[in-house]
Design a protein around this motif. Sequence first.
Motif, short mmCIF file in Angstrom:
data_model
loop_
_atom_site.label_atom_id
_atom_site.label_comp_id
_atom_site.label_asym_id
_atom_site.label_seq_id
_atom_site.Cartn_x
_atom_site.Cartn_y
_atom_site.Cartn_z
N LEU A 1 0.84 -1.18 0.00
CA LEU A 1 0.00 0.00 0.00
C LEU A 1 0.88 1.24 0.00
O LEU A 1 1.89 1.29 0.68
CB LEU A 1 -0.90 0.01 1.24
CG LEU A 1 -1.92 -1.14 1.26
CD1 LEU A 1 -2.66 -1.16 2.58
CD2 LEU A 1 -2.90 -0.99 0.10
N ALA A 2 0.44 2.21 -0.80
CA ALA A 2 1.26 3.41 -0.90
C ALA A 2 0.84 4.46 0.11
O ALA A 2 1.55 5.42 0.36
CB ALA A 2 1.16 3.98 -2.32
N VAL A 3 -0.35 4.27 0.71
CA VAL A 3 -0.85 5.28 1.63
C VAL A 3 0.06 5.35 2.85
O VAL A 3 0.30 4.35 3.52
CB VAL A 3 -2.28 4.94 2.08
CG1 VAL A 3 -2.84 6.06 2.94
CG2 VAL A 3 -3.17 4.71 0.87
N VAL B 1 -3.73 13.32 -0.59
CA VAL B 1 -3.94 14.33 0.45
C VAL B 1 -5.10 15.24 0.06
O VAL B 1 -5.96 15.57 0.87
CB VAL B 1 -2.64 15.14 0.67
CG1 VAL B 1 -2.90 16.31 1.61
CG2 VAL B 1 -1.54 14.24 1.21
N LEU B 2 -5.14 15.59 -1.24
CA LEU B 2 -6.20 16.48 -1.72
C LEU B 2 -7.59 15.83 -1.56
O LEU B 2 -8.53 16.47 -1.09
CB LEU B 2 -5.95 16.80 -3.19
CG LEU B 2 -7.00 17.68 -3.83
CD1 LEU B 2 -6.42 19.05 -4.07
CD2 LEU B 2 -7.52 17.11 -5.12
N VAL B 3 -7.68 14.54 -1.92
CA VAL B 3 -8.96 13.82 -1.79
C VAL B 3 -9.41 13.87 -0.33
O VAL B 3 -10.58 14.17 -0.04
CB VAL B 3 -8.79 12.35 -2.26
CG1 VAL B 3 -9.94 11.49 -1.76
CG2 VAL B 3 -8.69 12.29 -3.77
N ARG B 4 -8.50 13.63 0.60
CA ARG B 4 -8.86 13.63 2.02
C ARG B 4 -9.26 15.03 2.49
O ARG B 4 -10.21 15.17 3.25
CB ARG B 4 -7.69 13.06 2.83
CG ARG B 4 -7.62 11.55 2.71
CD ARG B 4 -6.32 10.96 3.17
NE ARG B 4 -6.36 9.51 3.16
CZ ARG B 4 -6.22 8.77 2.07
NH1 ARG B 4 -6.03 9.35 0.90
NH2 ARG B 4 -6.29 7.45 2.13
N GLU B 5 -8.52 16.03 2.01
CA GLU B 5 -8.88 17.41 2.40
C GLU B 5 -10.30 17.75 1.97
O GLU B 5 -11.06 18.36 2.71
CB GLU B 5 -7.92 18.40 1.73
CG GLU B 5 -6.65 18.63 2.50
CD GLU B 5 -5.72 19.59 1.77
OE1 GLU B 5 -4.52 19.51 2.00
OE2 GLU B 5 -6.22 20.42 0.97
N ARG B 6 -10.63 17.36 0.75
CA ARG B 6 -11.95 17.71 0.24
C ARG B 6 -13.05 16.93 0.95
O ARG B 6 -14.14 17.45 1.17
CB ARG B 6 -12.01 17.49 -1.27
CG ARG B 6 -10.99 18.33 -2.04
CD ARG B 6 -11.47 18.72 -3.39
NE ARG B 6 -12.63 19.58 -3.35
CZ ARG B 6 -12.57 20.91 -3.43
NH1 ARG B 6 -11.42 21.53 -3.54
NH2 ARG B 6 -13.67 21.62 -3.40
#
Lengths: 180, 161
Positions: free
Chosen positions: B17-19, B64-69
Amino acid sequence: MMRRLLFLLPVIVFAVIAGYFLWGLAPERDPRDVPTAMIDKPVPDFDLAAVPGLDVPGLATADLAGGEVVMVNFFASWCVPCRAEHEFLSALTEETGVPLYGINHRDKAEDAVAWLAELGNPYTRIGADPGRAAVEWGVTGVPETFIVDGSGRIRWHHRGPLVPEIIDREVEPLIEALRS
Amino acid sequence: MRALLFVFTLLLAVPALAVEPGEMLDDPVLEQRARALSAEIRCVVCQNESIDSSNAEIAHELRVLVRERLVAGDSDQEVLDYLVARYGDFVLLRPPVKPSTYLLWFGPFVILLLGVVAVFVYFRRQRAAAALPPALSIEEETRLARLLAEDAAKEEGPGKA
């Protein structure tokens, strides 16, 4: 007659498939060259601080709606094709007088300063981008270049280094057209 | 024993996993949504890899952007729309169904349909051939042979005479 034509069907099917394969294998076709979705859209919202150690200001959305045609170039000191296109960008700004704004992508300030000291600085504004501005612009990597018209609308985009061939064929005519 | 151990270690292997831990959200529900969304989003510089499994820097940025949104209250669709507005449909690993992709989505079924039609036509022709009038009976066959023999004799007769 119709039956005869039916025998040609496999040949036609083969020719179509072979045509697609040839297209896929053509050396000038780059599967990574994805068209941008940003053409004819207004410049996205972003606000970047100046690179510490440089004597040019940062870059924000408001700077791109000044009624003038400008070029926006994403670059980084660690990017080899950026080094390759640098002299062509410099020559282009000198020749046409179009302001060249830079977005320094994922770079260390001291590296960027040293890089510009070595190669010369054709940029009149440079924003330091830790990564998010590139996403706002739909940029996938460096170098990428945009041409923005006087109303702050993106009119042209190119992924990869700007080589003289593209500058002669696309960039200069477009700048002429947008200015008139 | 060794072989068993080998198989066991193979079972231990899970997809990388890359996360990164620092990227994860505290809210497990939101994090779950972020993971599911990330699997649908293409890492635009990779070859056919989602941002969930890519180590590229842009994949990190997009995760990071997906999580921020999501934290800001966006719906899943709003997050996807945000990315499509910037990178086009290319950023979606599953191409959307719309007129320009109809051929992609429905082409295989059209070809299947053509095949079904071809098979149908073939068997119908076979049946049509089987439905021809039955073959001649034995009496008819002998009569036909006799008539043909007579004709042949007539033709040969004058020539030889």
